[in-house]
Design a protein around this motif. Structure first.
Motif, PDB file in Angstrom:
ATOM      1  N   ASN A 208       6.780 -15.568   2.253  1.00  0.00           N
ATOM      2  CA  ASN A 208       7.408 -16.836   1.899  1.00  0.00           C
ATOM      3  C   ASN A 208       6.332 -17.927   1.926  1.00  0.00           C
ATOM      4  OD1 ASN A 208       7.011 -17.399   4.590  1.00  0.00           O
ATOM      5  ND2 ASN A 208       9.167 -17.662   5.106  1.00  0.00           N
ATOM      6  N   ALA A 209       6.741 -19.178   1.880  1.00  0.00           N
ATOM      7  CA  ALA A 209       5.771 -20.264   1.794  1.00  0.00           C
ATOM      8  C   ALA A 209       4.954 -20.422   3.064  1.00  0.00           C
ATOM      9  CB  ALA A 209       6.498 -21.576   1.477  1.00  0.00           C
ATOM     10  N   PHE A 210       5.366 -19.771   4.182  1.00  0.00           N
ATOM     11  CA  PHE A 210       4.688 -19.973   5.459  1.00  0.00           C
ATOM     12  C   PHE A 210       3.780 -18.807   5.852  1.00  0.00           C
ATOM     13  CE2 PHE A 210       8.710 -22.221   5.442  1.00  0.00           C
ATOM     14  CZ  PHE A 210       8.318 -23.511   5.788  1.00  0.00           C
ATOM     15  N   GLY A 211       3.852 -17.699   5.141  1.00  0.00           N
ATOM     16  CA  GLY A 211       3.022 -16.558   5.493  1.00  0.00           C
ATOM     17  C   GLY A 211       3.672 -15.263   5.055  1.00  0.00           C
ATOM     18  N   PHE A 212       3.273 -14.168   5.683  1.00  0.00           N
ATOM     19  CA  PHE A 212       3.836 -12.876   5.304  1.00  0.00           C
ATOM     20  C   PHE A 212       3.965 -11.981   6.515  1.00  0.00           C
ATOM     21  CE2 PHE A 212      -0.727 -12.008   5.122  1.00  0.00           C
ATOM     22  CZ  PHE A 212      -0.825 -10.743   5.675  1.00  0.00           C
ATOM     23  N   ASP A 213       4.792 -10.957   6.372  1.00  0.00           N
ATOM     24  CA  ASP A 213       4.991  -9.917   7.374  1.00  0.00           C
ATOM     25  C   ASP A 213       4.815  -8.585   6.674  1.00  0.00           C
ATOM     26  OD1 ASP A 213       5.785  -8.237   9.438  1.00  0.00           O
ATOM     27  OD2 ASP A 213       7.916  -8.517   9.034  1.00  0.00           O
ATOM     28  N   GLU A 214       3.840  -7.799   7.129  1.00  0.00           N
ATOM     29  CA  GLU A 214       3.589  -6.492   6.520  1.00  0.00           C
ATOM     30  C   GLU A 214       3.876  -5.399   7.535  1.00  0.00           C
ATOM     31  OE1 GLU A 214      -0.124  -3.998   4.573  1.00  0.00           O
ATOM     32  OE2 GLU A 214       0.017  -6.157   4.238  1.00  0.00           O
ATOM     33  N   SER A 215       4.671  -4.425   7.155  1.00  0.00           N
ATOM     34  CA  SER A 215       5.089  -3.366   8.067  1.00  0.00           C
ATOM     35  C   SER A 215       5.009  -2.010   7.377  1.00  0.00           C
ATOM     36  CB  SER A 215       6.522  -3.601   8.551  1.00  0.00           C
ATOM     37  OG  SER A 215       6.631  -4.835   9.221  1.00  0.00           O
ATOM     38  N   ALA A 216       4.823  -0.987   8.209  1.00  0.00           N
ATOM     39  CA  ALA A 216       4.783   0.392   7.702  1.00  0.00           C
ATOM     40  C   ALA A 216       6.192   0.960   7.627  1.00  0.00           C
ATOM     41  CB  ALA A 216       3.913   1.256   8.607  1.00  0.00           C
ATOM     42  N   PHE A 217       6.549   1.502   6.495  1.00  0.00           N
ATOM     43  CA  PHE A 217       7.856   2.118   6.282  1.00  0.00           C
ATOM     44  C   PHE A 217       7.637   3.514   5.681  1.00  0.00           C
ATOM     45  CE2 PHE A 217       8.684  -2.391   6.349  1.00  0.00           C
ATOM     46  CZ  PHE A 217       9.866  -2.497   7.045  1.00  0.00           C
TER      47      PHE A 217
ATOM     48  N   SER B 133       0.855  -1.187   0.000  1.00  0.00           N
ATOM     49  CA  SER B 133       0.000   0.000   0.000  1.00  0.00           C
ATOM     50  C   SER B 133       0.888   1.233   0.000  1.00  0.00           C
ATOM     51  CB  SER B 133      -0.938   0.022   1.213  1.00  0.00           C
ATOM     52  OG  SER B 133      -0.208   0.127   2.417  1.00  0.00           O
ATOM     53  N   GLY B 134       0.319   2.394  -0.361  1.00  0.00           N
ATOM     54  CA  GLY B 134       1.118   3.601  -0.499  1.00  0.00           C
ATOM     55  C   GLY B 134       1.895   3.569  -1.803  1.00  0.00           C
ATOM     56  N   ALA B 135       2.857   4.448  -1.926  1.00  0.00           N
ATOM     57  CA  ALA B 135       3.632   4.527  -3.168  1.00  0.00           C
ATOM     58  C   ALA B 135       5.050   4.935  -2.867  1.00  0.00           C
ATOM     59  CB  ALA B 135       2.990   5.526  -4.130  1.00  0.00           C
ATOM     60  N   LEU B 136       5.990   4.379  -3.643  1.00  0.00           N
ATOM     61  CA  LEU B 136       7.379   4.778  -3.554  1.00  0.00           C
ATOM     62  C   LEU B 136       7.565   6.165  -4.160  1.00  0.00           C
ATOM     63  CD1 LEU B 136       9.112   1.465  -4.725  1.00  0.00           C
ATOM     64  CD2 LEU B 136       8.671   2.202  -2.377  1.00  0.00           C
ATOM     65  N   PRO B 137       8.638   6.858  -3.826  1.00  0.00           N
ATOM     66  CA  PRO B 137       8.902   8.153  -4.472  1.00  0.00           C
ATOM     67  C   PRO B 137       9.049   7.968  -5.985  1.00  0.00           C
ATOM     68  CG  PRO B 137      10.314   7.847  -2.544  1.00  0.00           C
ATOM     69  CD  PRO B 137       9.645   6.534  -2.791  1.00  0.00           C
ATOM     70  N   PRO B 138       8.557   8.923  -6.781  1.00  0.00           N
ATOM     71  CA  PRO B 138       8.738   8.836  -8.243  1.00  0.00           C
ATOM     72  C   PRO B 138      10.216   8.659  -8.589  1.00  0.00           C
ATOM     73  CG  PRO B 138       7.207  10.589  -7.694  1.00  0.00           C
ATOM     74  CD  PRO B 138       7.772  10.111  -6.397  1.00  0.00           C
ATOM     75  N   GLY B 139      10.463   7.731  -9.504  1.00  0.00           N
ATOM     76  CA  GLY B 139      11.828   7.436  -9.908  1.00  0.00           C
ATOM     77  C   GLY B 139      12.448   6.279  -9.153  1.00  0.00           C
TER      78      GLY B 139
END
Length: 777
Positions: free
Chosen positions: A392-401, A359-365
């Motif tokens: 990975n094959a066991f699940g996911f980790d989602e974090s805010a950056f 979710s969100g967006a990286l800086p342009p470029g």
């Protein structure tokens, strides 16, 4: 799976609360760490490999205790202290090296604070190596001996760890208290010698900057003999150590952006290590592009006592989760528009692990690769929040950056032509984020024009010609220069131009100011010039052969707008100058006394002064009361720590004057109350009884010190007793006669607190063999 928020902003490096930990570190709880083999230190011979279920290898003996049981006392070096316990996992797993603490001088791997941590990590599935190392003492310095030992242990794990279920490519360190300092420093030194050998380090309540040892927050400062652990580790008395001796073992001064391991820095809010230390370390790590995860927990727990609250997060940080789910971490450093950028997020977990923007967006470029590498050339400035998901094959980790992109200053524009005698204004086009300032860095502007900080060039030119110059635009990110020129056309024939200058501005009230008018035109000017302010004529003067006329006058305080009007002659018409501001300021004066304050109560007052502004202040000599500071604007603030009258000298400066004045401030001592209790009341005749006085105050800035004098029935009872941690305990008395006795205690106060009295009645009951009063002297 899990989704979590991560702090992405970095606070500035505040001046830390220093000194508190240096008194207590010699007695804090156990710690843990590991380090690589440093130059000149021979490694121990490899230990023969053994299957998981086999007996311990040569030199080791199976240990008892709770499951999982370690293979204990395996030698990793030639000295008796160089031994480790190995906990073998059921499957190949990341290695965790655990080191005991004890103020660098005590404890070992079997300490009750340490062994349960190693067992918990082993139960979590890690290959755990709980090690001993040589201790510091009054005669043997811990620097660099202890990190050399730990380096040797890590080297042993690299060579032999696979035989004990460890993945030698994934070595982690964990430490608490003094061991946390060793863990942090060891991880840095290992990777500087062997890049990438240590994957990550968990620092639980670690002292990270020994330079701060000599900057205490507690008063009076501790004596050198009150910090034996620090002395023994450093190998010098802190007050006499060289800066190199203090910086060399400080993790804060050993950050290498190219080799730093990932750090998790953990501290409690109110424990003996001030939170400013891990906060400053975290900020410096992030600014150097290193991965750092800062955790500040509530409460007062210290060292490995913080482990329980973070055990799941530490598992993930070390690359192992109960469900083998992945983990992603890292704080991207600040980028710049137009500059190539690369940053790799850290992932843990059984592979392959893929990373994507959820979710969100990286800086342009910018773009993110599937393995978590952020790269590109940013084209737009700003703050860009986004979430990353590691799968990975066991699940996911989602974090805010998030990522911040800054743009350096830019400047462009071509000034149009100007004309002598005509008002002119041109603004260069400036770009970039934050505040951009523009300045002249080469050449010169036409007389009569000036350049403002916002890039505006304005005024009334008085000389024709071509004027090349260079301007510079600058902000906190970068700068740019522009070489350009301006052409000024001559004034049309038959007109006059009058320019006005003041000899000084700002000027002190009543001081003389000379106003000079210069008249130019196609013929030599003759006639008069009238100087005026508003409707008031300041003087009329004849123009001389050089076309100048001048008048000297003085002004009251304020801003005075003055113009000069040329009368003209038969060949040339008159003209009026643009107005000139003459700023007149009263000289600065300073009062001699500040309002009074009280110890422990917030204080804020401005040094009394008069005169035109702006006025700046500095301490000329002497010192302010302990706990107070003087700001440049004259504000005295803080919490006073000591009572009394303090006199110091302050220098105040405004645009036209400077004065140094003695200033006094009276700080009243904080009030105290004393409450006395008896160890037994009533007591029996002949039985010893002692009395305790607790001294309370309405401030928490420090504890009362000084002495308490006890009295029994009006007579002094022994010598004055020193107050410790806010209380005083009398020596026991065993000879009080039957009946009631008046017990009194007088607290004499100290530099920060007033004295106080307390009293009570002690009842002595009948007992066989009761005797008369015996009061020890």
């Amino acid at each position: 799976m899990r989704v979590r928020d991560r702090e992405t902003s970095v606070a500035g490096h505040r001046s830390p609360k220093t000194g508190r930990w240096r008194l207590l570190i010699a007695s804090v709880g156990a710690a843990a760490i590991a380090v690589s083999v440093l130059p000149g230190l021979a490694a121990a011979a490899p230990v023969p490999l053994a299957p998981i279920d086999a007996a311990a290898p040569s030199g080791a003996e199976p240990a008892g205790g709770p499951v999982p049981a370690p293979l204990s006392n395996i030698p990793y070096g030639q000295f008796p202290q160089q031994r480790l316990d190995a906990y073998v996992p059921p499957a190949v797993a990341p290695a965790v090296v655990v080191i005991h603490g004890g103020g660098w001088t005590g404890r070992d791997k079997t300490s009750p604070q340490i062994r349960p941590i190693a067992e918990m990590l082993a139960q979590d599935g890690f290959a755990v190596f709980n090690i001993n190392f040589r201790l510091a003492s009054e005669t043997v310095s811990g620097v660099p001996m202890q990190t050399d030992d730990i380096a040797l242990a890590v080297d042993w794990v690299v060579r032999n760890g696979a035989n004990y279920g460890a993945d030698p490519r994934r070595i982690n360190l964990i430490g608490g208290s003094s061991g946390a300092q060793l863990a942090a420093l060891a991880g840095q030194l290992i990777n500087q010698e062997h890049p990438g050998r240590v994957d990550s380090v968990v620092v639980l309540s670690g002292p990270l900057d020994f330079v701060l040892v000599n900057e205490p927050i507690d008063e009076p400062p501790p004596r050198d003999d009150e910090r034996p652990g620090v002395n023994a580790y450093l190998g010098c008395v802190p007050s006499k150590c060289t800066p190199e001796q203090l910086q060399r073992p400080s993790p804060f001064y050993n950050i290498d952006a190219a080799t730093c391991p990932a750090f998790m820095l953990v501290n409690a809010e109110e424990e003996i290590i001030p939170v400013e230390q891990p906060q400053a370390m975290h900020a410096r790590l992030v600014l150097n592009g290193c991965s750092s995860d800062l955790r500040i927990l509530p409460g007062v727990e210290h060292g490995f006592k913080l482990f329980d609250d973070l055990e799941p997060d530490i598992m993930r940080f070390f690359g192992l989760t109960p469900g083998n789910e992945p983990m992603i971490g890292g704080v991207a450093y600040i980028g710049k528009v137009g500059e190539p950028y690369t940053f790799a997020y850290t992932t843990h977990g059984p592979g392959p692990v893929t990373v994507e923007v959820s979710s969100g967006a990286l800086p342009p470029g910018m773009a993110l690769s599937p393995v978590g590498v952020l790269s590109g050339t940013p084209t737009q400035s700003g703050t860009f929040p986004f979430n990353l998901r590691a799968t990975n094959a066991f699940g996911f980790d989602e974090s805010a950056f998030g990522m911040e992109i800054r743009a350096a200053a830019t400047i462009s524009g071509t000034p149009p032509e100007a004309e002598v005698g005509q008002s002119y204004s041109f603004a260069f086009t400036v770009g970039g984020d934050a505040e951009v300032t523009v300045s002249l860095t080469g050449g010169s502007l036409p007389p009569g024009l000036s350049l403002a900080a916002d890039g505006t060039m304005s005024g009334t030119p008085s000389q024709s010609g071509s004027f090349p110059f260079r301007v510079k635009a600058e902000n906190t990110t970068g700068s740019a220069e522009l070489v350009t020129s301006i052409t000024v056309r001559p004034a049309p024939a038959g007109i006059s131009i009058t320019r006005l200058e003041a000899s000084v501005s700002p000027v002190q009230t009543g001081a003389p100011v000379t106003l000079t008018a210069t008249v130019s035109g196609p013929v030599t000017p003759t006639g008069t010039v009238v100087f005026t302010e508003g409707g008031t004529t300041l003087g009329t003067k004849q123009v001389n052969a050089q076309g100048r006329a001048a008048v000297t006058t003085s002004f009251a305080a304020g801003v005075h707008q003055v113009v000069a009007t040329y009368s003209g002659n038969a060949q040339m018409p008159g003209s009026t100058s643009t107005s000139v501001d003459v700023v007149v300021v009263d000289a600065v004066t300073v009062g001699a006394e500040l309002p009074s304050g009280r110890v422990g109560t917030p204080y804020s007052a401005v040094v009394p002064h008069a005169g035109g502004g702006p006025v700046t202040f500095r301490l000329a000599s002497g010192t302010l009361p302990l706990g107070l500071t003087l700001a440049e604007d004259g504000k005295v603030e803080g919490k006073p720590r000591v009572g009394g009258i303090t006199t110091f000298q302050v220098t105040a400066t405004n645009p036209v004057s400077s004065v140094t004045q003695s200033v006094s401030v009276s700080i009243e001592r904080a009030l105290t109350t004393s409450v006395m209790t008896s160890s037994a009341n009533p007591s029996t005749a002949g039985a010893p009884v002692s009395f305790t006085v607790v001294i309370s105050t309405d401030t928490t800035i420090k504890k009362p010190t000084g002495t308490v004098q006890f009295r029994v029935d009006g007579r002094k009872f022994g010598k004055p007793v020193r107050v410790t941690n806010g209380q005083a305990v009398s020596p026991p008395v065993s000879g009080l006669a039957l009946g009631s006795h008046k017990i009194a205690a007088t607290y004499g106060g100290d530099a920060s607190f007033t004295g106080s009295n307390s009293q009570m009645t002690q009842i002595v009951q009948q007992a066989q063999g009761a005797a008369g009063l015996r009061i020890p002297s």
